[in-house]
Each structure stands twice: as C-alpha cells, then as structure tokens.
Design a protein around this motif. Sequence first.
Motif, PDB file in Angstrom:
ATOM      1  N   SER A  17       0.823  -1.207   0.000  1.00 25.19           N
ATOM      2  CA  SER A  17       0.000   0.000   0.000  1.00 25.19           C
ATOM      3  C   SER A  17       0.857   1.258   0.000  1.00 25.19           C
ATOM      4  O   SER A  17       0.604   2.201  -0.767  1.00 25.19           O
ATOM      5  N   ILE A  18       1.883   1.267   0.847  1.00 26.76           N
ATOM      6  CA  ILE A  18       2.777   2.423   0.909  1.00 26.76           C
ATOM      7  C   ILE A  18       3.455   2.648  -0.440  1.00 26.76           C
ATOM      8  O   ILE A  18       3.578   3.782  -0.916  1.00 26.76           O
ATOM      9  N   SER A  19       3.848   1.568  -1.097  1.00 25.59           N
ATOM     10  CA  SER A  19       4.522   1.673  -2.393  1.00 25.59           C
ATOM     11  C   SER A  19       3.634   2.342  -3.431  1.00 25.59           C
ATOM     12  O   SER A  19       4.066   3.277  -4.132  1.00 25.59           O
ATOM     13  N   PHE A  20       2.390   1.893  -3.523  1.00 23.60           N
ATOM     14  CA  PHE A  20       1.490   2.444  -4.539  1.00 23.60           C
ATOM     15  C   PHE A  20       1.078   3.878  -4.234  1.00 23.60           C
ATOM     16  O   PHE A  20       0.944   4.711  -5.131  1.00 23.60           O
ATOM     17  N   VAL A  21       0.888   4.182  -2.945  1.00 25.74           N
ATOM     18  CA  VAL A  21       0.505   5.550  -2.563  1.00 25.74           C
ATOM     19  C   VAL A  21       1.665   6.513  -2.833  1.00 25.74           C
ATOM     20  O   VAL A  21       1.457   7.624  -3.343  1.00 25.74           O
ATOM     21  N   ILE A  22       2.889   6.095  -2.497  1.00 22.11           N
ATOM     22  CA  ILE A  22       4.063   6.938  -2.774  1.00 22.11           C
ATOM     23  C   ILE A  22       4.191   7.201  -4.273  1.00 22.11           C
ATOM     24  O   ILE A  22       4.487   8.321  -4.704  1.00 22.11           O
ATOM     25  N   GLY A  34      -8.047  -0.556   0.847  1.00 23.41           N
ATOM     26  CA  GLY A  34      -7.696  -1.265  -0.384  1.00 23.41           C
ATOM     27  C   GLY A  34      -8.178  -0.514  -1.613  1.00 23.41           C
ATOM     28  O   GLY A  34      -7.478  -0.434  -2.628  1.00 23.41           O
ATOM     29  N   GLY A  35      -9.384   0.051  -1.519  1.00 23.08           N
ATOM     30  CA  GLY A  35      -9.918   0.831  -2.627  1.00 23.08           C
ATOM     31  C   GLY A  35      -9.095   2.082  -2.895  1.00 23.08           C
ATOM     32  O   GLY A  35      -8.876   2.457  -4.060  1.00 23.08           O
ATOM     33  N   LEU A  36      -8.603   2.716  -1.831  1.00 22.38           N
ATOM     34  CA  LEU A  36      -7.759   3.901  -1.989  1.00 22.38           C
ATOM     35  C   LEU A  36      -6.447   3.551  -2.679  1.00 22.38           C
ATOM     36  O   LEU A  36      -5.909   4.339  -3.462  1.00 22.38           O
ATOM     37  N   VAL A  37      -5.935   2.353  -2.391  1.00 26.41           N
ATOM     38  CA  VAL A  37      -4.715   1.893  -3.055  1.00 26.41           C
ATOM     39  C   VAL A  37      -4.970   1.725  -4.556  1.00 26.41           C
ATOM     40  O   VAL A  37      -4.163   2.145  -5.399  1.00 26.41           O
ATOM     41  N   SER A  65       3.733  -4.123 -15.147  1.00 27.15           N
ATOM     42  CA  SER A  65       5.126  -3.667 -15.146  1.00 27.15           C
ATOM     43  C   SER A  65       5.332  -2.524 -16.136  1.00 27.15           C
ATOM     44  O   SER A  65       6.272  -1.733 -15.995  1.00 27.15           O
ATOM     45  N   ASP A  66       4.446  -2.413 -17.144  1.00 24.33           N
ATOM     46  CA  ASP A  66       4.536  -1.306 -18.093  1.00 24.33           C
ATOM     47  C   ASP A  66       4.387   0.029 -17.372  1.00 24.33           C
ATOM     48  O   ASP A  66       4.965   1.039 -17.784  1.00 24.33           O
ATOM     49  N   LEU A  67       3.574   0.031 -16.299  1.00 21.43           N
ATOM     50  CA  LEU A  67       3.389   1.251 -15.516  1.00 21.43           C
ATOM     51  C   LEU A  67       4.686   1.624 -14.809  1.00 21.43           C
ATOM     52  O   LEU A  67       5.100   2.786 -14.817  1.00 21.43           O
ATOM     53  N   ALA A  68       5.337   0.636 -14.192  1.00 18.98           N
ATOM     54  CA  ALA A  68       6.600   0.888 -13.492  1.00 18.98           C
ATOM     55  C   ALA A  68       7.670   1.392 -14.466  1.00 18.98           C
ATOM     56  O   ALA A  68       8.388   2.356 -14.186  1.00 18.98           O
ATOM     57  N   LEU A  69       7.753   0.743 -15.623  1.00 21.53           N
ATOM     58  CA  LEU A  69       8.743   1.140 -16.622  1.00 21.53           C
ATOM     59  C   LEU A  69       8.437   2.519 -17.202  1.00 21.53           C
ATOM     60  O   LEU A  69       9.338   3.283 -17.524  1.00 21.53           O
ATOM     61  N   GLY A  70       7.134   2.822 -17.319  1.00 22.42           N
ATOM     62  CA  GLY A  70       6.731   4.117 -17.862  1.00 22.42           C
ATOM     63  C   GLY A  70       7.032   5.275 -16.929  1.00 22.42           C
ATOM     64  O   GLY A  70       7.172   6.428 -17.370  1.00 22.42           O
ATOM     65  N   LEU A  71       7.139   5.011 -15.634  1.00 20.43           N
ATOM     66  CA  LEU A  71       7.420   6.073 -14.670  1.00 20.43           C
ATOM     67  C   LEU A  71       8.860   6.564 -14.749  1.00 20.43           C
ATOM     68  O   LEU A  71       9.140   7.737 -14.493  1.00 20.43           O
ATOM     69  N   ALA A  72       9.782   5.648 -15.089  1.00 23.01           N
ATOM     70  CA  ALA A  72      11.213   5.964 -15.041  1.00 23.01           C
ATOM     71  C   ALA A  72      11.618   7.187 -15.873  1.00 23.01           C
ATOM     72  O   ALA A  72      12.292   8.094 -15.365  1.00 23.01           O
ATOM     73  N   PRO A  73      11.226   7.261 -17.161  1.00 18.05           N
ATOM     74  CA  PRO A  73      11.661   8.406 -17.973  1.00 18.05           C
ATOM     75  C   PRO A  73      11.122   9.748 -17.464  1.00 18.05           C
ATOM     76  O   PRO A  73      11.747  10.786 -17.659  1.00 18.05           O
ATOM     77  N   LEU A  84       7.257   1.332  -7.483  1.00 15.70           N
ATOM     78  CA  LEU A  84       6.093   0.665  -8.051  1.00 15.70           C
ATOM     79  C   LEU A  84       6.367  -0.816  -8.307  1.00 15.70           C
ATOM     80  O   LEU A  84       5.482  -1.662  -8.124  1.00 15.70           O
ATOM     81  N   ALA A  85       7.581  -1.147  -8.715  1.00 19.09           N
ATOM     82  CA  ALA A  85       7.937  -2.547  -8.958  1.00 19.09           C
ATOM     83  C   ALA A  85       7.848  -3.363  -7.668  1.00 19.09           C
ATOM     84  O   ALA A  85       7.362  -4.500  -7.668  1.00 19.09           O
ATOM     85  N   LEU A  86       8.306  -2.780  -6.566  1.00 15.03           N
ATOM     86  CA  LEU A  86       8.216  -3.463  -5.268  1.00 15.03           C
ATOM     87  C   LEU A  86       6.760  -3.638  -4.837  1.00 15.03           C
ATOM     88  O   LEU A  86       6.391  -4.665  -4.266  1.00 15.03           O
ATOM     89  N   GLY A  87       5.942  -2.637  -5.132  1.00 12.00           N
ATOM     90  CA  GLY A  87       4.513  -2.744  -4.826  1.00 12.00           C
ATOM     91  C   GLY A  87       3.857  -3.859  -5.611  1.00 12.00           C
ATOM     92  O   GLY A  87       3.040  -4.618  -5.084  1.00 12.00           O
ATOM     93  N   LEU A  88       4.222  -3.962  -6.881  1.00 11.19           N
ATOM     94  CA  LEU A  88       3.678  -5.022  -7.738  1.00 11.19           C
ATOM     95  C   LEU A  88       4.124  -6.397  -7.242  1.00 11.19           C
ATOM     96  O   LEU A  88       3.332  -7.345  -7.229  1.00 11.19           O
ATOM     97  N   PHE A  89       5.381  -6.499  -6.828  1.00 11.14           N
ATOM     98  CA  PHE A  89       5.885  -7.768  -6.280  1.00 11.14           C
ATOM     99  C   PHE A  89       5.091  -8.170  -5.042  1.00 11.14           C
ATOM    100  O   PHE A  89       4.666  -9.325  -4.905  1.00 11.14           O
TER     101      PHE A  89
END
Length: 408
Positions: free
Chosen positions: A163-168, A241-244, A264-272, A282-287
């Motif tokens: 939850s912390i990962s996705f909110v951050i 959970g809904g807020l996440v 993972s496309d979302l995580a990769l899209g954030l980098a640039p 985001l990758a850690l949140g997905l894991f």
Amino acid sequence: MIKKILKSIGPGPLVAAAFIGPGTVTVCTIAGVKFGLALLWAMVISILITVVFQEMSARLGVISQRGFAELIKTEIKNPILNIFITVLILLAIVLGNAAYQAGNISGAVLGLSVLNEVYTIDIFGLTINIYSLLIGAIAFSLLYIGNYKILERSMISLVVFMSISFVIAAIITKPDLGSILSNIITFRTPENSLLTVVALIGTTVVPYNLFLHSALAKEKWKDKSNLKLAQTDTIIAVVFGGLVSMSIIITASSLYIEGVENASDLALGLAPVYGNAAKYVLALGLFAAGITSAVTAPLAAAYVACGCLGWSTKLNSSKFRLVWMLVLLIGVIFASTGIKPVKIITIAQIANGLLLPLIALMLIWMMNQRHILGVHVNSKTQNLISVALLVFVVFLGMKSILQAFQWI
C-alpha cells in the motif's frame, strides 16, 4: 493503545490483499492510461459494493462459526440443486483460482523483472523462470506453517508495504487534488470505457473473497460479541484497499504510454518521467501484490473445496493442504511457461463475473436465515441495499456483454 489496535485487526487486510493483486493493478493501469481520472467514481462504487457484501460474509462467519461454503452444503436441502451448485462453485472457484494463481505469480515475477534480469533454467526441454519457483516457495512456506496468526501478521506486513509503495508512486506524480475530487463525484463513462468500468468493479468485488472472509472470520473471532470488531475491520480494510487501487489509477493517468500488456509497463513508464526511484517503488509494490494474492488464492480455493465436500477446514489438515498445494502447483507451472498474465487473468475474471450474481444471491438468502444468524439476520434496509447493488452489477455486466458482442 497500538497493541490493542493491532490485536483487533482481523482478516480484513487478507481480503484486501486478495483483490489488490496483479489483475487489479493491470486493470487500474489500463483505466488510468486510457481514461485518465475519469473512472475514479467506478472505484468508489466498487468499494461500496465490496464493503456491503464482505460485511455480510464476515458476519456470517462470526455468528454461525461456519464458512460460507460449509453452509451452502448443509442449507440447500434439494439434493439435485445442492450437487449442481456445489459442482459449479468448485469448478469456478478452484479452477478459477488456479488461473488467478498463475496471474498472481506472473505479476510478482513482473515486479522482480523490473528490478533485475530474469533468470531461467531448462528442465526436460521447458524453460522455467527461477522467480516463479521462488515466489511459489514463499507462498508454500506461509501456507504450510498452518498457523492463522503467523499467516495474518505476514500478510498484514506485506499489505502495508504494498500500500505504501502504490501511494508513494501516486504522490510522486503530483496529481491535481481538485481534479481527483471532481472525478470521484462525477459519474461519466467516456467512449468505450464501459468494459473497463465493469472490469474495475469485477476485480474488486471478488467472488472467492466471500468464501475466504467468512472462513477467516470464524478463525479469528470465536464469540458473537466480536461482531463489531469484524465489521470495523472489514470497512477499514476494504476502503483502504480501494484507496490503493485509486492510487494506481492516479499514477497511470500521469503517463502517456500505449499498448499496456501488464502492470510492469506502468513501473517502466514512470522511469523516464519521474526517475528510477519511482520505477523501483512501483515494482516493489507489484511484487508485494503478487505475493499476497499468491497466498490468498490457494487459501480461498482450499476453504471452498473442503467446505463444499465436507472436509476439515483446519489449516493443517491433510486434505486442506492438498487442495492449496494443487492450486499453487498449477499456478507455478503455468506462470513458468511464459503465458501472458493478462490472458490468464482475463479468463478468470470472466468466470468470476458470471459466478458473482449467483454467489451474491445465495449470500443474501443465507443472511436472512434466522436459524443460522438469529437476531443478526439482514434488516430490510440491508436487503434493499444489497439487492440494489447486485442488480446494478448484473445490469453493467449484461450491458458490457452486449457491447462486446457488437464489437465482435
């Protein structure tokens, strides 16, 4: 004070963990990329529906001290109808969860693959992903211990981390708070968004959670006086959970990427745009989302199968373990073969969408049985709200099916 609060936390976070899996991350990512913040209202509706039905499930477990699947077996007296419903639930939930399991493990693998390269080994001509085996081993260990308290605490820790990962990640994108609020209270469906609205609701209101919640509630709370704790636990966990999920939509809405295949496309899209730190968060949140769902899916399948077949639902019973081991094994095998997670998850979601109205109707019927619940049966208001929400879900589902056929 903190110790008291922690003691009052029950299966709610496990239920939240079950619906915030790779499937939810994928659907929320697609919603944000394609429609921006426009579908945030759909998540609000999803939260409301989930709170209503999960509260009934928790109440059923606490008061009756039996799981939903166990009650279906004993309360449906017509033998032909009983067999038909039992087989239908077994096929849809157990096989469906095996499909979800493959998606859950694949989702966790995607999170790790963003952080590091994927390692594979060849066994009898098959290329096996090492990460799939690792995640399967973690899920196996948590389930095999057979201790509810250890399982609960482990899952709560993972859910908090996820939850912390996705909110951050959402905060990093610096969203417009005014626009977020506006889209939460404005009900609109942009062109071609109806199927995504249905998917957002379908990935949050998960049929197997109705079985899982009642079973876990009776494990956690043995006295009727704990009903208020169970209800509070449910509301807080589902809303959180809904807020996440909304955080994922907000994060995805900040990006301009096409052809979303997986989360993972979302995580990769954030980098640039926001740097590697955002990608790693985001990758850690997905894991974590994959791991938590990889535990709850086999657990729910075991509760359903054992309840329907009259077997022991104790975590350390041999038949209970056999069911979740089978579901876990199927998930690991399919996740290791390279089948795209989106396809696996979509098949399971279609099955769940078809099954949800039947299961919800049975739950509402069960919640009106005074010999099971006594004074804790549904009130007229509760029945009205639950039936209205069910009709809404069925209406959306039918409309989306008709729309899909028109596209075909």
